[in-house]
Scaffold this motif. Structure first.
Motif, PDB file in Angstrom:
ATOM      1  N   GLY A   7       0.600  -0.702   0.258  1.00  0.00           N
ATOM      2  CA  GLY A   7       0.412  -0.047  -0.151  1.00  0.00           C
ATOM      3  C   GLY A   7       0.905   1.344   0.013  1.00  0.00           C
ATOM      4  N   LEU A   8       0.576   1.899  -1.105  1.00  0.00           N
ATOM      5  CA  LEU A   8       1.656   3.015  -0.845  1.00  0.00           C
ATOM      6  C   LEU A   8       0.155   4.662  -0.824  1.00  0.00           C
ATOM      7  N   ARG A   9       1.206   5.332  -0.126  1.00  0.00           N
ATOM      8  CA  ARG A   9       0.274   6.798   0.475  1.00  0.00           C
ATOM      9  C   ARG A   9       1.620   7.506   0.285  1.00  0.00           C
ATOM     10  N   PRO A  10       0.854   8.377  -1.283  1.00  0.00           N
ATOM     11  CA  PRO A  10       1.949   9.003  -1.773  1.00  0.00           C
ATOM     12  C   PRO A  10       2.370  10.588  -1.031  1.00  0.00           C
ATOM     13  N   THR A  11       3.291  11.434  -2.029  1.00  0.00           N
ATOM     14  CA  THR A  11       3.157  12.537  -0.863  1.00  0.00           C
ATOM     15  C   THR A  11       2.019  13.934  -1.102  1.00  0.00           C
ATOM     16  N   GLN A  12       1.678  14.253   0.583  1.00  0.00           N
ATOM     17  CA  GLN A  12       0.876  15.323   0.255  1.00  0.00           C
ATOM     18  C   GLN A  12       0.517  16.312  -0.598  1.00  0.00           C
ATOM     19  N   GLY A  13      -0.204  16.093  -1.788  1.00  0.00           N
ATOM     20  CA  GLY A  13      -0.780  16.622  -3.071  1.00  0.00           C
ATOM     21  C   GLY A  13      -0.904  16.026  -4.258  1.00  0.00           C
ATOM     22  N   ALA A  14      -0.111  15.368  -4.502  1.00  0.00           N
ATOM     23  CA  ALA A  14       0.469  14.812  -5.371  1.00  0.00           C
ATOM     24  C   ALA A  14      -0.270  14.272  -6.169  1.00  0.00           C
ATOM     25  N   LEU A  15      -2.152  13.706  -6.076  1.00  0.00           N
ATOM     26  CA  LEU A  15      -2.786  13.346  -6.330  1.00  0.00           C
ATOM     27  C   LEU A  15      -4.207  14.430  -6.121  1.00  0.00           C
ATOM     28  N   SER A  16      -4.807  14.192  -7.102  1.00  0.00           N
ATOM     29  CA  SER A  16      -5.881  15.291  -6.575  1.00  0.00           C
ATOM     30  C   SER A  16      -6.847  14.473  -5.843  1.00  0.00           C
ATOM     31  N   ALA A  17      -7.651  15.320  -4.827  1.00  0.00           N
ATOM     32  CA  ALA A  17      -8.685  14.042  -4.159  1.00  0.00           C
ATOM     33  C   ALA A  17     -10.050  15.100  -4.532  1.00  0.00           C
ATOM     34  N   ARG A  18     -10.321  15.225  -5.958  1.00  0.00           N
ATOM     35  CA  ARG A  18     -11.485  16.327  -6.144  1.00  0.00           C
ATOM     36  C   ARG A  18     -12.656  14.572  -6.652  1.00  0.00           C
ATOM     37  N   GLY A  19     -14.157  15.080  -6.191  1.00  0.00           N
ATOM     38  CA  GLY A  19     -14.495  13.950  -6.035  1.00  0.00           C
ATOM     39  C   GLY A  19     -14.668  12.395  -5.115  1.00  0.00           C
ATOM     40  N   VAL A  20     -13.559  12.663  -3.930  1.00  0.00           N
ATOM     41  CA  VAL A  20     -12.991  11.722  -2.578  1.00  0.00           C
ATOM     42  C   VAL A  20     -13.578  11.995  -1.191  1.00  0.00           C
ATOM     43  N   PHE A  21     -14.375  11.415  -1.223  1.00  0.00           N
ATOM     44  CA  PHE A  21     -15.327  12.378   0.847  1.00  0.00           C
ATOM     45  C   PHE A  21     -14.234  12.537   1.443  1.00  0.00           C
TER      46      PHE A  21
ATOM     47  N   GLY B 211      -1.521  -2.807  -3.950  1.00  0.00           N
ATOM     48  CA  GLY B 211      -1.367  -4.156  -5.642  1.00  0.00           C
ATOM     49  C   GLY B 211      -1.211  -5.355  -4.329  1.00  0.00           C
ATOM     50  N   GLY B 212      -1.105  -6.687  -5.004  1.00  0.00           N
ATOM     51  CA  GLY B 212      -0.426  -7.912  -4.750  1.00  0.00           C
ATOM     52  C   GLY B 212       1.163  -7.541  -4.466  1.00  0.00           C
ATOM     53  N   SER B 213       1.471  -6.576  -5.416  1.00  0.00           N
ATOM     54  CA  SER B 213       3.279  -6.902  -5.264  1.00  0.00           C
ATOM     55  C   SER B 213       3.208  -5.306  -5.658  1.00  0.00           C
ATOM     56  N   VAL B 214       5.013  -5.156  -5.388  1.00  0.00           N
ATOM     57  CA  VAL B 214       5.435  -3.778  -5.708  1.00  0.00           C
ATOM     58  C   VAL B 214       5.358  -3.463  -6.897  1.00  0.00           C
TER      59      VAL B 214
ATOM     60  N   ILE C 132       5.837   3.492   1.789  1.00  0.00           N
ATOM     61  CA  ILE C 132       4.525   2.235   1.146  1.00  0.00           C
ATOM     62  C   ILE C 132       5.035   1.154   2.593  1.00  0.00           C
ATOM     63  N   SER C 133       3.754   0.424   2.180  1.00  0.00           N
ATOM     64  CA  SER C 133       3.841  -0.711   2.978  1.00  0.00           C
ATOM     65  C   SER C 133       4.151  -2.021   2.531  1.00  0.00           C
ATOM     66  N   ILE C 134       5.041  -3.056   2.937  1.00  0.00           N
ATOM     67  CA  ILE C 134       5.039  -4.002   2.045  1.00  0.00           C
ATOM     68  C   ILE C 134       5.586  -5.275   3.096  1.00  0.00           C
ATOM     69  N   PRO C 135       4.338  -6.620   2.406  1.00  0.00           N
ATOM     70  CA  PRO C 135       3.887  -7.441   2.916  1.00  0.00           C
ATOM     71  C   PRO C 135       5.937  -8.451   3.527  1.00  0.00           C
ATOM     72  N   VAL C 136       5.938  -8.655   4.910  1.00  0.00           N
ATOM     73  CA  VAL C 136       7.089  -9.100   5.351  1.00  0.00           C
ATOM     74  C   VAL C 136       6.400 -10.600   5.748  1.00  0.00           C
TER      75      VAL C 136
ATOM     76  N   ALA D 143      12.959   1.149  -3.975  1.00  0.00           N
ATOM     77  CA  ALA D 143      13.273   0.649  -2.923  1.00  0.00           C
ATOM     78  C   ALA D 143      12.372  -0.524  -2.183  1.00  0.00           C
ATOM     79  N   ALA D 144      10.980  -0.299  -2.677  1.00  0.00           N
ATOM     80  CA  ALA D 144      10.426  -1.408  -2.178  1.00  0.00           C
ATOM     81  C   ALA D 144      10.039  -3.252  -3.383  1.00  0.00           C
ATOM     82  N   ALA D 145      10.544  -2.517  -5.193  1.00  0.00           N
ATOM     83  CA  ALA D 145      10.960  -3.210  -5.167  1.00  0.00           C
ATOM     84  C   ALA D 145      11.671  -4.584  -4.818  1.00  0.00           C
ATOM     85  N   LEU D 146      13.116  -4.030  -4.776  1.00  0.00           N
ATOM     86  CA  LEU D 146      14.246  -4.686  -4.104  1.00  0.00           C
ATOM     87  C   LEU D 146      14.717  -5.452  -2.839  1.00  0.00           C
TER      88      LEU D 146
END
Lengths: 472, 472
Positions: free
Chosen positions: B197-211, B224-227, B426-430, B456-459
């Motif tokens: 699960g990826l939290r992007p940089t604050q403001g990188a994506l539009s929040a229009r239409g998101v409650f 996603g199921g993988s990086v 980003i959170s990655i399962p271990v 880095a997550a892919a590595l």
């Protein structure tokens, strides 16, 4: 009682006239400053409009101004002119008390940006003018060193929070002074004392070095004895250093307001519920002004602006939350150093909820959009600056039928909306035939259009002066 | 009990593999979507991870995707791939409930900007995934239609608030899904369910239409199921339409994460008081990850970041004030429609003072500056995503010696600081050898550097997979 209004050396004398005399060697900058210092000590003390009179620093600056002129460096019309600076604005090496006992011994290391601008223009800082404690009050009668008195009637309040600047300018002790305006703190003392006071567009001038009240609404604004003098101060505050290499400003004649340019502006008489709660004699003065504008050939419409009635709640919420955020530690650590009324107001301000503040910010955004839309076809909006004449010093009640909870709310009622909306506004004195106290008119411009606003103010001033001279 | 993890059609299968099969006519987009719909109805219902499964819309979109490919229009790897969308994100013509009875019958007219991006990439919106009511909770067990279950153990919570997206992805029902992350709402369910699960940089994506929950910290993020799959989703969300004239995206292979590029990054093991309150088995998992990074040749330092311990108070103040500003009218008008726990939290949020909020904003600003400075010499910070394994559904207490007031505070403790600071994470399962539940690691990047973070997550993912295969 004898009025102190205009009794100082600059009463009725414009900066351009003094500047001309200095350049023609009819008077030196040092002599001008000496006259101002004398007036500050005499008339100023009666009005209690200065916290600190900086004899030594002012004389040193005046001598330097003379030497610079002798050597050919001319910084423009403010070169060698004494000015007052509100005591919430930092002055390097000169006590800056915020009107409060908390800062009784505070001496800043550096100038506020606006003070640097004044110094670049060659202005001589005569002293620090009284502020209502922490600029948190429109009455000007609660400072660590006593109430400021109205030059037209020493028993009345000067208005605030830029109380000393309003009184000093109206008394002619200095031709211009700096104030700060959050909810009306430049325009209210200008209106009550009979001076001109400009609140610029939100964000137009740097607030660095200015003690904050409510940062999202704080502005620095010039006060002057005339529209022309105020415009010259605006030139100094809004200009960048020129190409002379020594950081001096370069005078630009286009900053002289042009009444003739204002004849093509579209004026609008603002109507709203607020106006219905305004004393009839002040409405009459506003109507006189509008008639003069019409007679001058200007286009005057009538425009309901209900948005200004909706600004009060966001104004209170925003200012309260921001002000207490600044003072919370002082209230915890040393409440006894606050003026009792200011402390009480802060404790009430502390109760505003976070979500109310957040909603107020959004409400402000929407009101700004709505008001820009509403006023699209007008250039200059016209309404009184305040709905009452100056109350007595210490007065905290108004007649039950006045429509206002108290003098504070009344004084702020017509200025605070434009603070919330971020529009520039100027207060101009209108001397009524029916009273000894000055009335005033507020002209409101579009954001970023201070030049048009000053042109309009100049047109008005000319018409009112002609009317006074001819008795028409 | 039997685990649902990875049991759906996309368990262990990457988007690029499916995309390849579609292009080689081994399977149609319609068939892929049919498989996903079957899994959504079967596994998805057991997990309660969907609010709405849009059979009709998904089949229509899949048929269109096939027709476009037939006609030569290829929108890239997501073309014809089923995805889930959190139910606080508006989808045109498709119910969007916010996980709340207040919006039980709400059908938006227009898509959120991020949904438009997904549609431009050719993705097929399979349905709307469960959100903790109004995204106001990290446990995922309070929605208008019941708790979401963890695919690894149906008696445990999924985490939230992007509960359904985390569970649906971890179960392999969809390869990717959209979540939203204010204090950790993408990273926490990813961590608890075993997804990326990826939290992007604050403001990188539009929040229009998101409650909104807390607009100054809200973000949309892919799960996603993988990086690799998460990176493909990030490509779709962060790209602009290409030059094909029909608003389609153009695939860019540089969005494929490159583990080898990450070997030159400077990693840092974060230490702070928070880490001392983290369960030892989760610390051990993090140490395993750091060892693998070291063995891969990466530079791993140890870096105390005390700023993250100071983020909690501003986090609570800012989120509370902003959240109640959004819900105040609903709390007044129809409190009975709220989940009782959410309502209680809102009532507590209402009490935060305005000045506290203003000070929290300033504190946030200072913490951002301090943390940027503190982390200057590191590219990627490493710490666990959460300090505990997934609690049981409905669990509201933790052992007194856990160091945490309750599961909510524990779950948010390590994600919320990066929300306050605005850093991407980003959170990655271990997968730990000692437990059936997934552990997780959080990698934190510098603002604007999602690409490095995904490298880095892919590595890390590669190293952990190799380790699992070899048992090293």
């Amino acid at each position: 009682m004898k009025s102190e209004a205009g009794s100082g050396p600059f009463g009725g004398l414009s900066i351009l006239e003094i500047a001309d005399r200095i350049r023609k060697r009819k008077i030196t900058a040092l002599e001008v400053t000496e006259q101002a210092l004398t007036a500050a000590h005499e008339n100023g003390t009666k009005l209690n409009c200065f916290v600190t009179i900086d004899d030594e620093g002012a004389l040193r600056a005046a001598r330097l101004a003379d030497r610079e002129l002798d050597s050919g460096l001319d910084r423009g019309p403010l070169h060698g002119i004494p000015v007052g600076v509100k005591d919430v604005i930092a002055t390097s090496g000169l006590a800056t008390t915020m009107g409060s006992r908390h800062f009784a011994n505070h001496v800043p290391m550096v100038d506020a940006d606006v003070v640097i601008s004044l110094r670049r223009s060659g202005a001589v800082i005569l002293g620090k003018t009284q502020s209502h404690e922490f600029a948190y009050g429109p009455t000007g009668d609660r400072t660590a060193t006593g109430p400021v008195r109205n030059p037209h009637d020493n028993s009345r309040m000067s208005g605030g929070s830029s109380a000393g600047s309003g009184a000093a300018v109206a008394a002619g002790i200095v031709p211009i002074a700096l104030g700060t305006d959050t909810g009306g703190s430049v325009r209210i003392p200008a209106a009550l004392c009979g001076a001109v006071g400009l609140r610029p567009t939100q964000g137009a001038l740097s607030a660095r070095g200015v003690f904050p009240l409510s940062p999202s609404m704080d502005t620095v604004g010039p006060m002057g004895g005339s529209v022309l003098d105020t415009a010259i101060a605006w030139w100094a505050l809004s200009s960048r250093p020129g190409t002379n290499g020594v950081g001096g400003l370069e005078w630009n004649e286009r900053f002289i307001p042009r009444p003739e340019r204002a004849k093509n502006l579209r004026f609008a008489r603002v109507t709203s519920d607020l106006l219905r709660r305004t004393a009839s004699e002040l409405i009459n003065s506003a109507e006189t002004v509008l008639e003069e504008l019409s007679r001058s050939g200007a286009h005057v419409a009538t425009l309901p602006v209900p948005e200004i009635d909706a600004c009060w709640d966001p104004y209170v919420a925003i200012q309260s939350a921001e002000a207490f955020a600044i003072h919370s530690k002082r209230v915890d650590d040393s409440p006894e150093l606050f003026d009792s009324e200011v402390l009480e107001r802060l404790r009430i301000a502390a109760e505003v909820k976070g979500w109310t503040y957040v909603q107020a910010l959004e409400k402000r955004r929407l009101l700004r959009v709505a008001t820009l839309e509403r006023t699209f076809s007008s250039d200059i909006l016209v309404m009184p600056t305040v709905p009452i004449e100056a109350p007595a010093i210490g007065q905290r009640r108004l007649p039950p039928d006045s429509g206002w909870a108290n003098p504070r709310e009344a004084l702020l009622s017509m200025t605070a909306p434009w603070s919330v909306l971020g529009f520039p506004a100027i207060s101009i004195p209108v001397f009524s035939p029916c009273t000894d106290m000055p009335h005033s008119i507020q002209l409101v411009g579009k954001p970023g259009h201070e030049t048009q606003l000053l042109d309009a103010a100049a047109l008005l001033e000319v018409r009112l002066r002609e009317k006074a001279l001819t008795g028409a």
